[in-house]
Design a protein around this motif. Structure first.
Motif: not given
Length: 122
Positions: A8-30
């Motif tokens: 989700x990274x990239x070059x964006x103009x000041x004042x704008x929005x961007x959403x980053x994502x992190x794909x998770x594999x493996x077990x995440x505990x509580x």
């Protein structure tokens, strides 16, 4: 073993929005804590936002009110919604997991993604 892949990274103009994502594999505990860090050129790695599995969220003062961390069920994906971006938000953004719980210290984290570059231009 947990693997994390940011996108989700990239070059964006000041004042704008961007959403980053992190794909998770493996077990995440509580007990795990998932976080976004960033590292600007010539600077150390900085805590940006974090999320407990119970839904509690934490933010650095520099992004509070502009960034939102969230996740889907699993979690399989962790998001960082970034609004009203500023030049000082330019950095490589990393997703990370701490198995023991809440921390803002990079050295405490057990798993890291490879990072995604976000560049803000005016």
């Amino acid at each position: 073993q947990v693997q994390l892949v940011e996108s989700g990274g990239g070059s964006v103009q000041a004042g704008s929005s961007r959403r980053l994502s992190c794909a998770v594999s493996g077990r995440i505990y509580s007990s795990s804590f998932m976080a976004w860090f960033r590292q600007a050129p010539g600077k150390g790695r900085e805590f940006v936002a974090g999320l407990r599995m119970n839904g509690n969220t934490y933010y650095s003062d520099s992004v509070k009110g502009r960034f939102t961390i969230s996740r889907d069920n699993g979690p399989k994906t962790v998001y960082l919604q970034m609004n009203n971006l500023k030049a000082e938000d330019t950095a490589v953004y990393y997703c990370a997991v701490e198995r023991q719980g809440y921390s803002r210290t990079p050295e405490d984290y057990d798993y890291w993604g490879q990072g995604t570059q976000v560049t803000i231009f005016s």
